[in-house]
Design a protein around this motif. Structure first.
Motif, PDB file in Angstrom:
ATOM      1  N   LEU A   1       0.833  -1.201   0.000  1.00 30.00           N
ATOM      2  CA  LEU A   1       0.000   0.000   0.000  1.00 30.00           C
ATOM      3  C   LEU A   1       0.872   1.257   0.000  1.00 30.00           C
ATOM      4  CD1 LEU A   1      -2.944   1.116   0.253  1.00 30.00           C
ATOM      5  CD2 LEU A   1      -2.603   1.060   2.733  1.00 30.00           C
ATOM      6  N   GLU A   2       1.880   1.276   0.837  1.00 28.71           N
ATOM      7  CA  GLU A   2       2.789   2.419   0.873  1.00 28.71           C
ATOM      8  C   GLU A   2       3.548   2.562  -0.447  1.00 28.71           C
ATOM      9  OE1 GLU A   2       5.473   2.802   4.094  1.00 28.71           O
ATOM     10  OE2 GLU A   2       3.982   2.426   5.645  1.00 28.71           O
ATOM     11  N   GLU A   3       3.897   1.444  -1.055  1.00 29.14           N
ATOM     12  CA  GLU A   3       4.709   1.481  -2.270  1.00 29.14           C
ATOM     13  C   GLU A   3       3.929   1.954  -3.493  1.00 29.14           C
ATOM     14  OE1 GLU A   3       6.592  -2.370  -2.651  1.00 29.14           O
ATOM     15  OE2 GLU A   3       7.095  -2.328  -0.511  1.00 29.14           O
ATOM     16  N   GLY A   4       2.587   1.967  -3.413  1.00 31.56           N
ATOM     17  CA  GLY A   4       1.825   2.494  -4.536  1.00 31.56           C
ATOM     18  C   GLY A   4       0.567   1.739  -4.902  1.00 31.56           C
TER      19      GLY A   4
ATOM     20  N   PRO B   1      -8.417  -1.126  -2.589  1.00 33.05           N
ATOM     21  CA  PRO B   1      -9.292  -1.932  -3.449  1.00 33.05           C
ATOM     22  C   PRO B   1      -8.511  -2.854  -4.392  1.00 33.05           C
ATOM     23  CG  PRO B   1     -10.038   0.348  -3.420  1.00 33.05           C
ATOM     24  CD  PRO B   1      -8.691   0.318  -2.759  1.00 33.05           C
ATOM     25  N   GLN B   2      -7.340  -2.396  -4.859  1.00 37.43           N
ATOM     26  CA  GLN B   2      -6.537  -3.237  -5.749  1.00 37.43           C
ATOM     27  C   GLN B   2      -6.044  -4.484  -5.033  1.00 37.43           C
ATOM     28  OE1 GLN B   2      -2.759  -1.580  -6.900  1.00 37.43           O
ATOM     29  NE2 GLN B   2      -2.487  -2.977  -8.634  1.00 37.43           N
ATOM     30  N   ILE B   3      -5.467  -4.312  -3.848  1.00 36.00           N
ATOM     31  CA  ILE B   3      -4.938  -5.462  -3.102  1.00 36.00           C
ATOM     32  C   ILE B   3      -6.063  -6.425  -2.741  1.00 36.00           C
ATOM     33  CG2 ILE B   3      -3.781  -6.168  -0.965  1.00 36.00           C
ATOM     34  CD1 ILE B   3      -2.284  -3.433  -1.101  1.00 36.00           C
ATOM     35  N   ASP B   4      -7.159  -5.888  -2.228  1.00 33.39           N
ATOM     36  CA  ASP B   4      -8.286  -6.757  -1.892  1.00 33.39           C
ATOM     37  C   ASP B   4      -8.815  -7.464  -3.134  1.00 33.39           C
ATOM     38  OD1 ASP B   4      -8.227  -6.306   0.802  1.00 33.39           O
ATOM     39  OD2 ASP B   4     -10.018  -5.042   0.876  1.00 33.39           O
ATOM     40  N   GLY B   5      -8.874  -6.755  -4.252  1.00 31.55           N
ATOM     41  CA  GLY B   5      -9.381  -7.349  -5.485  1.00 31.55           C
ATOM     42  C   GLY B   5      -8.509  -8.476  -5.992  1.00 31.55           C
ATOM     43  N   VAL B   6      -7.192  -8.328  -5.890  1.00 28.77           N
ATOM     44  CA  VAL B   6      -6.274  -9.389  -6.312  1.00 28.77           C
ATOM     45  C   VAL B   6      -6.489 -10.647  -5.476  1.00 28.77           C
ATOM     46  CG1 VAL B   6      -3.838 -10.078  -6.328  1.00 28.77           C
ATOM     47  CG2 VAL B   6      -4.516  -7.859  -7.263  1.00 28.77           C
ATOM     48  N   LEU B   7      -6.644 -10.471  -4.168  1.00 34.33           N
ATOM     49  CA  LEU B   7      -6.795 -11.632  -3.281  1.00 34.33           C
ATOM     50  C   LEU B   7      -8.156 -12.293  -3.440  1.00 34.33           C
ATOM     51  CD1 LEU B   7      -4.545 -12.686  -1.369  1.00 34.33           C
ATOM     52  CD2 LEU B   7      -4.171 -10.360  -2.143  1.00 34.33           C
ATOM     53  N   THR B   8      -9.202 -11.534  -3.669  1.00 31.71           N
ATOM     54  CA  THR B   8     -10.517 -12.154  -3.881  1.00 31.71           C
ATOM     55  C   THR B   8     -10.573 -12.835  -5.245  1.00 31.71           C
ATOM     56  OG1 THR B   8     -11.427 -10.021  -4.602  1.00 31.71           O
ATOM     57  CG2 THR B   8     -11.774 -10.658  -2.304  1.00 31.71           C
ATOM     58  N   ALA B   9      -9.905 -12.263  -6.256  1.00 32.66           N
ATOM     59  CA  ALA B   9      -9.833 -12.925  -7.560  1.00 32.66           C
ATOM     60  C   ALA B   9      -9.062 -14.237  -7.450  1.00 32.66           C
ATOM     61  CB  ALA B   9      -9.166 -11.996  -8.578  1.00 32.66           C
ATOM     62  N   PHE B  10      -8.099 -14.290  -6.548  1.00 38.25           N
ATOM     63  CA  PHE B  10      -7.329 -15.509  -6.291  1.00 38.25           C
ATOM     64  C   PHE B  10      -8.208 -16.575  -5.642  1.00 38.25           C
ATOM     65  CE2 PHE B  10      -4.247 -17.742  -3.380  1.00 38.25           C
ATOM     66  CZ  PHE B  10      -3.502 -18.376  -4.362  1.00 38.25           C
TER      67      PHE B  10
ATOM     68  N   GLY C   1      11.086   7.183   2.995  1.00 39.70           N
ATOM     69  CA  GLY C   1      11.940   7.357   1.826  1.00 39.70           C
ATOM     70  C   GLY C   1      11.620   6.397   0.708  1.00 39.70           C
ATOM     71  N   VAL C   2      10.376   5.957   0.630  1.00 39.84           N
ATOM     72  CA  VAL C   2       9.945   5.010  -0.401  1.00 39.84           C
ATOM     73  C   VAL C   2       9.375   5.787  -1.583  1.00 39.84           C
ATOM     74  CG1 VAL C   2       8.300   3.178  -0.959  1.00 39.84           C
ATOM     75  CG2 VAL C   2       9.480   3.177   1.251  1.00 39.84           C
ATOM     76  N   LYS C   3       9.889   5.506  -2.776  1.00 39.73           N
ATOM     77  CA  LYS C   3       9.356   6.125  -3.994  1.00 39.73           C
ATOM     78  C   LYS C   3       8.176   5.298  -4.492  1.00 39.73           C
ATOM     79  CE  LYS C   3      10.625   7.805  -8.579  1.00 39.73           C
ATOM     80  NZ  LYS C   3      11.723   7.951  -9.589  1.00 39.73           N
ATOM     81  N   ARG C   4       7.009   5.885  -4.532  1.00 37.04           N
ATOM     82  CA  ARG C   4       5.808   5.157  -4.939  1.00 37.04           C
ATOM     83  C   ARG C   4       5.834   4.886  -6.440  1.00 37.04           C
ATOM     84  NH1 ARG C   4       0.352   6.763  -2.794  1.00 37.04           N
ATOM     85  NH2 ARG C   4       0.206   4.598  -2.120  1.00 37.04           N
ATOM     86  N   ARG C   5       5.169   3.794  -6.835  1.00 36.69           N
ATOM     87  CA  ARG C   5       5.202   3.347  -8.220  1.00 36.69           C
ATOM     88  C   ARG C   5       3.941   2.565  -8.529  1.00 36.69           C
ATOM     89  NH1 ARG C   5       6.761  -2.169  -7.800  1.00 36.69           N
ATOM     90  NH2 ARG C   5       7.378  -2.658  -5.662  1.00 36.69           N
ATOM     91  N   ALA C   6       3.733   2.281  -9.802  1.00 37.49           N
ATOM     92  CA  ALA C   6       2.616   1.417 -10.191  1.00 37.49           C
ATOM     93  C   ALA C   6       2.977  -0.021  -9.836  1.00 37.49           C
ATOM     94  CB  ALA C   6       2.354   1.548 -11.687  1.00 37.49           C
ATOM     95  N   ILE C   7       2.045  -0.742  -9.232  1.00 39.01           N
ATOM     96  CA  ILE C   7       2.272  -2.128  -8.819  1.00 39.01           C
ATOM     97  C   ILE C   7       1.229  -3.007  -9.488  1.00 39.01           C
ATOM     98  CG2 ILE C   7       2.286  -3.717  -6.847  1.00 39.01           C
ATOM     99  CD1 ILE C   7       3.323  -1.460  -5.135  1.00 39.01           C
TER     100      ILE C   7
END
Length: 216
Positions: A9-12, A16-25, A111-117
Motif C-alpha cells: 500500500l505504501e509502495e503504490g 481496493p486493488q490489493i483486496d481485489g487481487v486476493l478475492t480474484a485468487f 523514503g519510499v518512492k511510490r510506483r505502479a504495482i
C-alpha cells in the motif's frame, strides 16, 4: 501477510486493488476488508502491547498507516470507516481517498518512492511471504507438517481451498521459483526477506513442502 499488504500500500498499490487481487485468487474477502470486519482497533492494541514489551509482530519495516487509522478512530465497519468508508446502515465498502494520502505520507517518511504495482506482484509478494514464514513455522516445530499449515489457512483464514493452502500452492509454483522470489525481495527490500533454511534446502533437493512431512 498483512505486513506485505501494508507495505505494498505504501509502495503504490491501493486498498481496493490489493483486496481485489486476493478475492480474484479465491479468498472470500481481501485483507483490508477483513480487518474492517474484525476491527482495526484489535490489531492496534496487540501492536501496542508488543511495543510495551519491546517486541513487534514481524521482522522488518512496519507501516504506520494502520496505527494512524486507529488514532483517527477509524476502526472499521463498527465506526463507519476504516480502510473503507461505510454509509449508515450499510456494509458496502466505499474506497476512501484518505487512505492513499496516509499511505503516500508514510512512504515519504520512510523514503519510499511510490510506483505502479501490478496484480501479479501483489499476489507473488503475499503468497511468497506466507510460504517462507510457513517454512520457518515448520522448522521451529510449531506445525508437524505442511498439511497442518494448509488446513489451518484454508479453514481458518480463508485461503482458497482449491489452491490447496499456502504450502501446497508454493509446491505447485515450484520451490526454486519461490526461493528466487525471496532472494529477489531480499535484494530489493532488506534482510527481513532472508530465505527460511528449509525452503532453501528443499529447493536445492528438488523437493516440495509436501515431500517433507517434518523439517527433520
Amino acid at each position: 501477510y498483512m505486513r506485505e499488504a501494508y507495505l505494498l500500500l505504501e509502495e503504490g498499490a491501493s486498498v481496493p486493488q490489493i483486496d481485489g487481487v486476493l478475492t480474484a485468487f479465491g479468498m472470500p474477502v481481501g485483507p483490508f476488508g477483513m480487518q474492517d470486519i474484525a476491527g482495526i482497533d484489535v490489531g492496534a492494541r496487540i501492536r501496542q502491547y508488543l511495543a510495551s514489551i519491546g517486541k513487534t509482530r514481524a521482522d522488518g519495516p512496519q507501516s504506520e498507516v494502520p496505527d494512524r487509522l486507529f488514532e483517527l478512530g477509524r476502526y472499521g465497519q463498527k465506526t463507519g470507516a476504516g480502510w473503507y468508508r461505510y454509509e449508515a446502515g450499510s456494509r458496502n465498502r466505499v474506497p476512501d481517498p484518505l487512505i492513499d494520502e496516509l499511505a503516500a505520507a508514510a512512504a515519504a517518511k520512510r523514503g519510499v518512492k511510490r510506483r505502479a504495482i501490478t496484480g501479479d506482484e501483489i499476489l507473488a509478494r503475499i503468497t511468497t511471504a506466507l510460504a517462507n514464514e510457513g517454512a520457518r513455522v515448520l522448522e521451529d516445530g510449531y506445525a508437524h507438517s505442511a498439511g497442518d499449515i494448509d488446513v489451518i489457512y484454508c479453514y481458518g483464514f480463508g485461503f482458497p481451498r482449491h489452491r490447496g493452502g499456502p504450502m501446497f500452492y508454493a509446491d505447485t509454483i515450484g520451490l526454486p521459483v519461490v526461493l528466487r522470489r525471496v532472494q529477489d525481495y531480499r535484494a530489493a527490500f532488506g534482510d527481513y526477506w532472508r530465505p527460511a533454511p528449509l525452503l532453501a534446502r528443499l529447493a536445492a533437493e528438488g523437493r516440495g513442502f509436501h515431500d517433507s512431512p517434518t523439517p527433520a
